[in-house]
Structure formats: C-alpha cells, structure tokens
Design an enzyme around this catalytic site. Structure first.
Site, PDB file in Angstrom:
ATOM      1  CD  GLU A 167     -26.507  40.493  -1.887  1.00  0.00           C
ATOM      2  OE1 GLU A 167     -27.141  41.551  -1.635  1.00  0.00           O
ATOM      3  OE2 GLU A 167     -26.386  40.036  -3.034  1.00  0.00           O
ATOM      4  CD  GLU A 276     -27.168  47.822  -3.693  1.00  0.00           C
ATOM      5  OE1 GLU A 276     -27.423  47.611  -4.897  1.00  0.00           O
ATOM      6  OE2 GLU A 276     -27.239  46.935  -2.819  1.00  0.00           O
TER       7      GLU A 276
END
Length: 362
Positions: A167, A276
């Site tokens: 990520e 997120e």
C-alpha cells in the site's frame, strides 16, 4: 520542528522506560547507505499526462524537510521516532501497525470498537503486476488522535486469512506522528495486518534507495476547495528478473519490497484505489473526521477529491486501462464515491469524499 535524520538519530528524552529505549535504538539506526540498484525497466511514464490535466506539475509537490537541507549521496532520509511517538501507541507491538480488517469492503466493528470505512474503486479476477495512479492531496480534519484519514492504493493477494498487501498514499494520522500534517506513507502486511508489516520504515521490509524522499514526511502544497489542485503520482510494479515490487514517486524510484517478504504476492489478485478513515463511534455517534477534501464526490472537480489516470500492469507487463472497475462507498451518507469513468485528460478516474458526521450520517 522536523525530526528527520540522515545520520545516527539520537534518542532524546527524559523518561527511563528501558523497554521503549531498546525499541527506539532498533528504529533509529545509524546512517544507511543507499543500495546502488535500480529496476531493469520502468513500465509507467508518469507526470506528463497529469500535468496536462491539472496544469500543476507533480514536481511542485515538495517535502517540508527539504527546507532544512538534503541527505548526502549514498544515504537515505529517515524520520526519527521519538519516545512520545511510541507511547501514543497502545503497545510497542502495535506501534506503526494498522489494525486487522483494514482492507476495503470489510466495514467490520473490531474488537476494540473501531470501524474502518472506505470509499474506493477496485478490479479483480485477473493477474495484476502493478498499478499507477495520480492522487490529489488534501489536509483532512481528523477528530480524534487515534483516528486517521488517508488516500492510497492497495495491491492485494488472497487468501483472506493470510492476505498480502502493498500500500502507498498520503494520510493524516495524529496518533502516529503527533500532528495533523499530510504525509506520504507506505504499508505492507503478509498476514492480514495481524503481526507482520508496518508503516514506512518502522520495521524491516521495504528497501529504500532514494536520498530525496522521506517516507512519513509532510508534503506541500495541498489542494484547495475551488482553487489549485495539487497531487502525487505513485506507481508500483513487479520486476520480472528479481521479483521485487518497485515503488515510484513521480519519476523517482523510491525502493522495493523483496519477493521473499511475501507468502502469496507472486502477483496481485485485486487492485484497489481510494480512501479510508477510522471511526471511533464515540457515544454512538459518527466521527466528524473528513475523507479527502471533506466534500462528496458528487461535487466534482476542484471540490471533491479524486484519483485519476489509473493504470494496471497486465500479465504482458504492459500498462493498460483497468477493465470492469467497480466503485463502492461503504458508508455513502458519510463518504461517497462517483462511479469510475474513463474519458478526457483524467483517464480512468473517480471522485470521492465526505464530511463524516452530518444530518444523514448522525
């Protein structure tokens, strides 16, 4: 003050917690020489098309530590970890780590009561060997120190119980850094965020080769509502000769994750792009932590956040527009996402974001 070092990072504190001191000595290592290695190929040609789309060069994004100098050749910049950074974590073992079920489309209440909420786009069903994406950069409000707001990509290999991810993106994470600045970050895990992996260089794994970019350092300038839009190009690709997963920031090679680090990531089974937040759900109420610009994706360009010029690297190691993109907002009354489209200067792109708590998201 910017706590960044190219040489040995001294532990500066007055408390005598020996366990934390030993941990800090592991993190704040002496100067690290850059490995003189570069990938054998670079499949993504970044910056050019985004400069046309935004009229703002990605290279105009800077890291604030550059105001205090640069690292010498054959060293890499490392953000120093301080005593108070570790003490903000629930434990030394959890410092710098995400919590389990942090992958999009989980939306599950964790054992500590936290909720992860995502607005994102994804592709799956094929073998993926990389991705590139342009993310505009904002400075979202984060309500509680333990909450965060980020925009990133996820390159994922199942099975779920032993999930591997790589990520990268930007985030605001007060509990990790002690402030509300927007910062560049990376992350990885090989067991669904349970015991392995960490942010940035807080554990062994990612091998940095660049002496200009500091992981975890703040980035500037940021986009403004109705004003200039600034962003960063990020790309990840697997090198066929070594199996390394290489990360690029714009046209700069940052470093790589060795193939031996992962148990399943010989290729990715899905790739995701989006945002997120963590919601503490204090007193049964939704957080006011902002996602992206704090405005819903339906407001469009210059107001909502976006990811654009999205590409995947296919089995032929050729950059391609992703096919069958699905856009999902787990809490659409709090944070939404506009369906991904492929047209114009922005290529495959989508808008997302939201304010969190509002009359429709109590």
């Amino acid at each position: 003050m910017i706590y960044l070092s190219c040489a040995k990072a001294g532990v500066q504190h007055t408390r005598q917690q020996l366990e934390v001191q030993r941990y800090l000595k592991k993190l704040n290592k002496p100067a690290i020489k850059s490995i003189k290695m570069r990938p054998s190929f670079q499949p993504f040609d970044l910056d050019d098309e985004n400069e046309v789309a935004l009229k703002k060069k990605t290279s105009s994004i800077t890291q604030l530590w550059h105001q205090n100098g640069r690292c010498p050749w054959e060293t890499i910049p490392i953000r120093r970890t301080k005593m108070e950074d570790v003490l903000r974590a629930s434990s030394i073992e959890r410092f710098g780590k995400k919590r389990s079920n942090a992958i999009p489309n989980s939306n599950s209440i964790l054992r500590d009561g936290y909720i992860h909420e995502h607005s994102f786009a994804l592709v799956n069903g094929q073998k993926y060997y990389g991705t590139s994406v342009f993310m505009d950069v904002w400075n979202p409000f984060v309500q509680e120190p333990g909450e965060f707001s980020n925009t990133q990509f996820w390159v994922v290999a199942d099975p779920f119980e032993d999930q591997n991810t790589i990520e990268a993106g930007w985030h605001v994470y007060p509990n990790l850094y002690g402030d509300n600045r927007t910062r560049l970050f990376i992350y990885w895990t090989t067991d669904n965020y349970n015991r392995t992996g960490c942010h940035n260089l807080q554990c062994s794994g990612f091998i940095q080769v660049n002496n200009e970019i500091a992981l975890g350092s703040s980035i500037y300038p940021i986009s403004s509502y109705g004003g200039p839009q600034y962003g960063i190009d990020l790309s990840l690709f697997k090198e066929p000769q070594t199996g390394y997963w290489w990360l690029q920031y714009g046209k700069k090679t940052l470093g790589y994750w060795p193939s031996t680090l992962f148990s399943h990531l010989s290729y990715a089974t899905s790739v995701l792009w989006g945002a997120e937040i963590i919601n503490f759900k204090l007193n049964g109420k939704h957080t006011s932590t902002v996602m992206g610009s704090g405005h819903f994706g339906k407001e469009g360009h210059g107001k909502a956040s976006f990811c654009s010029n999205i590409k995947i690297l296919d089995e032929a190691l050729t950059p391609a527009d992703p096919q069958g993109v699905v856009a999902i907002a787990e809490s659409p009354n709090c944070y939404d996402v506009r369906n991904a489209t492929n047209f114009g200067d922005l290529g495959t792109h989508f808008y997302y974001g939201g304010p969190g708590k509002n009359p429709n998201c109590p």
